[in-house]
Design a protein around this motif. Structure first.
Motif, PDB file in Angstrom:
ATOM      1  N   ILE A 170      32.544  34.521  33.817  1.00  0.00           N
ATOM      2  CA  ILE A 170      33.244  34.866  32.762  1.00  0.00           C
ATOM      3  C   ILE A 170      33.042  36.151  32.296  1.00  0.00           C
ATOM      4  O   ILE A 170      33.910  36.786  31.799  1.00  0.00           O
ATOM      5  CB  ILE A 170      32.490  33.614  31.771  1.00  0.00           C
ATOM      6  CG1 ILE A 170      32.964  32.314  31.768  1.00  0.00           C
ATOM      7  CG2 ILE A 170      32.891  34.305  30.057  1.00  0.00           C
ATOM      8  CD1 ILE A 170      32.196  31.672  30.868  1.00  0.00           C
ATOM      9  N   ALA A 171      31.696  36.814  32.575  1.00  0.00           N
ATOM     10  CA  ALA A 171      31.667  38.211  32.288  1.00  0.00           C
ATOM     11  C   ALA A 171      32.696  38.935  32.948  1.00  0.00           C
ATOM     12  O   ALA A 171      33.429  40.095  32.434  1.00  0.00           O
ATOM     13  CB  ALA A 171      30.171  38.562  32.724  1.00  0.00           C
ATOM     14  N   ARG A 172      32.961  38.719  34.282  1.00  0.00           N
ATOM     15  CA  ARG A 172      33.830  39.523  35.128  1.00  0.00           C
ATOM     16  C   ARG A 172      35.338  39.301  34.535  1.00  0.00           C
ATOM     17  O   ARG A 172      36.057  40.415  34.560  1.00  0.00           O
ATOM     18  CB  ARG A 172      33.919  39.013  36.672  1.00  0.00           C
ATOM     19  CG  ARG A 172      32.833  39.971  37.685  1.00  0.00           C
ATOM     20  CD  ARG A 172      33.413  39.569  38.849  1.00  0.00           C
ATOM     21  NE  ARG A 172      33.555  38.416  39.392  1.00  0.00           N
ATOM     22  CZ  ARG A 172      32.531  37.482  39.915  1.00  0.00           C
ATOM     23  NH1 ARG A 172      31.296  37.691  39.823  1.00  0.00           N
ATOM     24  NH2 ARG A 172      32.986  36.265  40.205  1.00  0.00           N
ATOM     25  N   ALA A 173      35.778  38.275  34.044  1.00  0.00           N
ATOM     26  CA  ALA A 173      36.945  37.839  33.661  1.00  0.00           C
ATOM     27  C   ALA A 173      37.216  38.793  32.374  1.00  0.00           C
ATOM     28  O   ALA A 173      38.263  39.472  32.152  1.00  0.00           O
ATOM     29  CB  ALA A 173      37.167  36.391  33.104  1.00  0.00           C
ATOM     30  N   ALA A 174      36.199  38.772  31.569  1.00  0.00           N
ATOM     31  CA  ALA A 174      36.280  39.601  30.089  1.00  0.00           C
ATOM     32  C   ALA A 174      36.358  40.987  30.726  1.00  0.00           C
ATOM     33  O   ALA A 174      37.355  41.907  30.205  1.00  0.00           O
ATOM     34  CB  ALA A 174      35.009  39.519  29.476  1.00  0.00           C
ATOM     35  N   GLU A 175      35.695  41.765  31.722  1.00  0.00           N
ATOM     36  CA  GLU A 175      35.796  42.937  32.235  1.00  0.00           C
ATOM     37  C   GLU A 175      37.383  43.179  32.658  1.00  0.00           C
ATOM     38  O   GLU A 175      38.206  44.195  32.569  1.00  0.00           O
ATOM     39  CB  GLU A 175      34.815  43.430  33.215  1.00  0.00           C
ATOM     40  CG  GLU A 175      33.612  43.542  32.729  1.00  0.00           C
ATOM     41  CD  GLU A 175      32.366  43.473  33.842  1.00  0.00           C
ATOM     42  OE1 GLU A 175      32.736  43.638  35.093  1.00  0.00           O
ATOM     43  OE2 GLU A 175      31.283  43.348  33.472  1.00  0.00           O
ATOM     44  N   ALA A 176      37.990  42.240  33.311  1.00  0.00           N
ATOM     45  CA  ALA A 176      38.978  42.513  33.855  1.00  0.00           C
ATOM     46  C   ALA A 176      40.201  42.615  32.806  1.00  0.00           C
ATOM     47  O   ALA A 176      40.970  43.559  32.576  1.00  0.00           O
ATOM     48  CB  ALA A 176      39.558  41.223  34.772  1.00  0.00           C
ATOM     49  N   VAL A 177      40.067  41.567  31.836  1.00  0.00           N
ATOM     50  CA  VAL A 177      41.071  41.820  30.383  1.00  0.00           C
ATOM     51  C   VAL A 177      40.910  43.114  30.051  1.00  0.00           C
ATOM     52  O   VAL A 177      41.863  43.647  29.377  1.00  0.00           O
ATOM     53  CB  VAL A 177      40.657  40.869  29.555  1.00  0.00           C
ATOM     54  CG1 VAL A 177      41.290  40.874  28.483  1.00  0.00           C
ATOM     55  CG2 VAL A 177      40.954  39.380  30.204  1.00  0.00           C
ATOM     56  N   ALA A 178      39.789  43.661  29.762  1.00  0.00           N
ATOM     57  CA  ALA A 178      39.576  44.991  29.155  1.00  0.00           C
ATOM     58  C   ALA A 178      39.996  45.880  29.876  1.00  0.00           C
ATOM     59  O   ALA A 178      40.787  47.048  29.391  1.00  0.00           O
ATOM     60  CB  ALA A 178      37.839  45.324  28.998  1.00  0.00           C
ATOM     61  N   GLU A 179      40.007  45.845  31.270  1.00  0.00           N
ATOM     62  CA  GLU A 179      40.540  47.275  32.291  1.00  0.00           C
ATOM     63  C   GLU A 179      42.201  47.131  31.942  1.00  0.00           C
ATOM     64  O   GLU A 179      42.728  48.207  31.858  1.00  0.00           O
ATOM     65  CB  GLU A 179      40.328  46.690  33.608  1.00  0.00           C
ATOM     66  CG  GLU A 179      39.388  47.617  34.196  1.00  0.00           C
ATOM     67  CD  GLU A 179      38.789  47.058  35.401  1.00  0.00           C
ATOM     68  OE1 GLU A 179      39.616  46.769  36.289  1.00  0.00           O
ATOM     69  OE2 GLU A 179      37.408  47.107  35.931  1.00  0.00           O
ATOM     70  N   ILE A 180      42.834  45.776  32.107  1.00  0.00           N
ATOM     71  CA  ILE A 180      44.312  45.856  31.851  1.00  0.00           C
ATOM     72  C   ILE A 180      44.693  46.257  30.467  1.00  0.00           C
ATOM     73  O   ILE A 180      45.545  47.025  30.377  1.00  0.00           O
ATOM     74  CB  ILE A 180      44.680  44.028  31.914  1.00  0.00           C
ATOM     75  CG1 ILE A 180      44.434  43.861  33.454  1.00  0.00           C
ATOM     76  CG2 ILE A 180      46.151  44.076  31.653  1.00  0.00           C
ATOM     77  CD1 ILE A 180      44.357  42.257  33.510  1.00  0.00           C
ATOM     78  N   GLY A 181      43.691  46.059  29.683  1.00  0.00           N
ATOM     79  CA  GLY A 181      44.248  46.583  28.161  1.00  0.00           C
ATOM     80  C   GLY A 181      44.075  48.174  28.086  1.00  0.00           C
ATOM     81  O   GLY A 181      44.837  48.598  27.628  1.00  0.00           O
ATOM     82  N   ALA A 182      43.238  48.538  28.979  1.00  0.00           N
ATOM     83  CA  ALA A 182      42.936  50.154  28.853  1.00  0.00           C
ATOM     84  C   ALA A 182      44.278  50.689  29.723  1.00  0.00           C
ATOM     85  O   ALA A 182      44.418  51.632  29.375  1.00  0.00           O
ATOM     86  CB  ALA A 182      41.694  50.361  29.517  1.00  0.00           C
ATOM     87  N   GLU A 183      44.879  50.101  30.757  1.00  0.00           N
ATOM     88  CA  GLU A 183      45.837  50.578  31.364  1.00  0.00           C
ATOM     89  C   GLU A 183      47.085  50.461  30.635  1.00  0.00           C
ATOM     90  O   GLU A 183      47.685  51.475  30.743  1.00  0.00           O
ATOM     91  CB  GLU A 183      46.005  49.716  32.764  1.00  0.00           C
ATOM     92  CG  GLU A 183      44.988  50.075  33.607  1.00  0.00           C
ATOM     93  CD  GLU A 183      44.742  49.268  34.987  1.00  0.00           C
ATOM     94  OE1 GLU A 183      45.895  48.546  35.007  1.00  0.00           O
ATOM     95  OE2 GLU A 183      43.799  49.145  35.571  1.00  0.00           O
ATOM     96  N   SER A 184      47.235  49.577  30.049  1.00  0.00           N
ATOM     97  CA  SER A 184      48.691  49.291  29.114  1.00  0.00           C
ATOM     98  C   SER A 184      48.894  50.218  28.068  1.00  0.00           C
ATOM     99  O   SER A 184      47.794  50.617  27.486  1.00  0.00           O
ATOM    100  CB  SER A 184      48.886  47.949  28.932  1.00  0.00           C
ATOM    101  OG  SER A 184      48.105  47.339  28.290  1.00  0.00           O
TER     102      SER A 184
END
Lengths: 125, 496
Positions: free
Chosen positions: A111-125
């Motif tokens: 779950i922590a990794r999923a949250a990090e992945a979402v944050a990364e996508i948010g930072a890129e877009s």
């Protein structure tokens, strides 16, 4: 003598605490054993100054307090049983994973990794 | 009337011994377990009615009078907890018999389950701090076996964490016992009550905090809860349901008992308990919101709900404690039910992962209803039992002037509702795609009846709590008065 035993209990707790901070269950088992010994020493010390053996004649006023000894005995038996169970668990762990490492909560990591992945996508877009 | 207070401990132990002898025949084991737990529930009900009518039942085991011998004390709190616990144990046992899996495959399930019942009963009834340690160990030893029953890799992994944390807590408990005995020279709770009052302030606060930490690990209060959501969900459903309903509540019971009896309100270390209660609620509910698996969501909610019980204790008023007692009764029933429903969902759909569940309400309307009632009750929606319990706690909080904790508890209620809606909208609503078509009904009719029956009965029990909320709250209030007035307890054990 009492001070020496108190120091001994302290050393046992220090060593035990160090060992249970490890990842290997076999180390943790030994650590738990040491903690148990430290506690048993303290329980016996809680009975106060030693005297003559209880219940075998002599002056009851001079008896050593038998109650802490009964506590320690009970605690030893319980610790023995639980450590036997822990060793069986370590063996089972070794059978199924060929290791006895105590791992993190897998689902939590996911779950922590999923949250990090979402944050990364948010930072890129 | 000595047998009333000793039978709830001895009957399951005897049953466990006999049950091992019939290891080869599951049917005989089932009959033994059901008969034993059924009669234990009856005895507990008789005990509660007697205690409520005539006051505490005290048994000096072996005829050694307190404070020398071991004392069993059944006061209102102990009797209520005992009755609710044995009813849950019986209901979950029936569920376990119906569910294919743990119970059928392992000879050890029934004896160990009965030993667990005995340990829980001893923890509620004992009037002696060292005996409480023994009760904890009996319960824990049984729980170690139950939580790793099956020996799957994930069970072994979480079992290790659970066993090591519990062992550490047990060692700390022994340490606390050594300190208490060195300071006072007794471990009898009634005797300790007066002797601890005579200790210097610093020493007394130290012992109070040490005992809170020890019992806090068992009760999963903040910050000692982290082991619970990891280890509970991997066990077989009936085992998780019993642990969720009862084991943490044994810890809560020990906190309530030790804090009210040994450390009177004016010697408490500030608002420590209220702060801990607030943090437990908030952290638990936030943990639940992020999870994606039904059982893990529910496990985090156990933590969050423990906060409400500690809040009632932390208020240290009759109304607060009455609210806490009522909350515990409601919580044990509702939480056990929710885990049984989660088990039914997993059994029906093959998974508890929210992402892979959809549209269960369409083809399992009964199951949806069975989930909805306890879920709304957990969130505190009127007219369900959680509403009455939370109302009692919040009005106690307001009359004690603790507005911060009242605000926190209201917000946490809302977040609880949010995560229950998350389960509902993901698992029960939604379309049924070809991809997640329901599994075939694999279990037999008898097995389904045995699994659904106890769940329906427990949902009925939680509805009954609302219908008889008046008398039940009056009973909780009498219990709280007993707890605040420690002289009753002390006099009944030591004699006036």
């Amino acid at each position: 003598m009492t001070v020496l035993l108190v120091v001994a209990a302290g050393v046992l707790w220090a060593c035990g605490s160090y060992l249970i901070l490890g990842r290997q269950l076999s180390r943790i088992v030994i650590g738990i054993g040491l903690l148990g010994h430290g506690v048993n020493l303290l329980i016996v010390l809680a009975g106060g100054e030693g005297g003559t053996p209880a219940f075998v004649g002599g002056d009851p006023e001079q008896f050593t307090d038998p109650l802490p000894q009964a506590f320690a005995l009970t605690a030893i038996v319980i610790t023995f049983g639980v450590i036997a169970f822990l060793l069986a668990l370590a063996y089972r762990s070794w059978l199924v994973t060929s290791d006895d490492e105590v791992e993190d909560d897998v689902e939590d990591r996911r779950i922590a990794r999923a949250a990090e992945a979402v944050a990364e996508i948010g930072a890129e877009s | 009337m000595t047998p009333l207070a000793t039978l709830p401990i001895l009957l399951p132990l005897l049953g466990a011994a006999v049950s091992i002898g019939f290891g080869s025949s599951r049917i005989v084991q089932r009959v033994i377990s059901v008969v034993i737990l059924g009669s234990t529930s009856t005895v507990s009900a008789l005990l509660l009615s007697r205690v409520d009518r005539d006051g505490e039942v005290v048994v000096q085991v072996g005829g050694w009078s307190a404070p020398v011998g071991i004392t069993l004390v059944a006061d209102r709190l102990a009797a209520i907890m005992l009755l609710v616990a044995t009813l849950m144990l019986l209901a979950v046992l029936l569920f376990a018999i119906g569910q294919p899996g743990a119970e059928t495959h392992h000879t050890g399930f029934h004896p160990v389950y009965l030993i667990l019942a005995s340990g829980i009963a001893l923890a509620f009834l004992t009037g002696d701090l060292f005996n409480l340690f023994v009760a904890f160990e009996v319960t824990l030893m049984a729980s170690y076996v139950l939580i790793t029953l099956g020996g799957r890799p994930d069970q072994v992994r979480t079992g290790m964490t659970y066993v090591v944390i519990s062992l550490l807590a047990s060692n700390l408990f022994l340490l606390a016992l050594a300190f208490v005995y060195a300071a006072t020279g007794t471990v009898n709770l009634a005797d300790l009550s007066s002797r601890i009052a005579a200790l210097p302030d610093g020493l007394r606060s130290g012992l109070a905090v040490l005992l809170i930490v020890v019992f806090g690990v068992k009760a999963a209060i903040f910050p000692l809860f982290f082991w619970l959501p990891d280890s509970y969900p991997t066990a077989p459903t009936p085992v998780t349901a019993v642990f969720a309903g009862l084991l943490t509540k044994v810890g809560v019971y020990a906190i309530i008992r030790s804090q009210t009896l040994l450390f009177p309100p004016d010697t408490q270390p500030g608002n420590l308990l209220l702060v801990v209660a607030g943090l437990t609620m908030v952290v638990g509910v936030f943990g639940a919101i992020t999870q994606n698996d039904i059982k893990r969501i529910l496990s985090f909610h156990i933590v969050s709900q423990i906060g409400y019980m500690i809040m009632g204790l932390g208020l240290f008023s009759v109304a607060g404690l009455a609210g806490a007692v009522f909350y515990i009764i409601h919580h044990i029933v509702v939480k056990t039910t929710l885990f049984l429903v989660a088990g039914l969902v997993e059994h029906r759909a093959g998974t508890g992962q929210l992402a892979r569940l959809s549209g269960l309400a369409r083809f399992e309307p009964t199951l949806a209803l069975l989930f909805l009632i306890p879920a709304l009750s957990l969130a505190g929606i009127p007219p369900f039992s959680g509403f009455v319990a939370k109302l009692a706690l919040i009005s106690a909080g307001i009359s004690a002037g603790q507005y911060a904790i009242v605000a926190v508890s209201l917000v946490v209620s809302l977040l609880t509702l949010f995560s229950m809606i998350k389960i509902w909208s993901n698992a029960f609503w939604g379309s049924i795609d070809a991809g997640d078509a329901p599994l075939e009904r694999s279990a037999s009719r008898r097995s389904r009846a045995l699994m659904t029956g106890p769940t329906v009965a427990l949902v009925g029990l939680s509805v009954a709590i609302v219908i008889w909320a008046g008398p039940l709250y009056a009973l909780s209030e009498r219990t709280a008065q007993d707890l605040m007035d420690t002289r009753l307890y002390v006099d009944s054990v030591l004699g006036p």
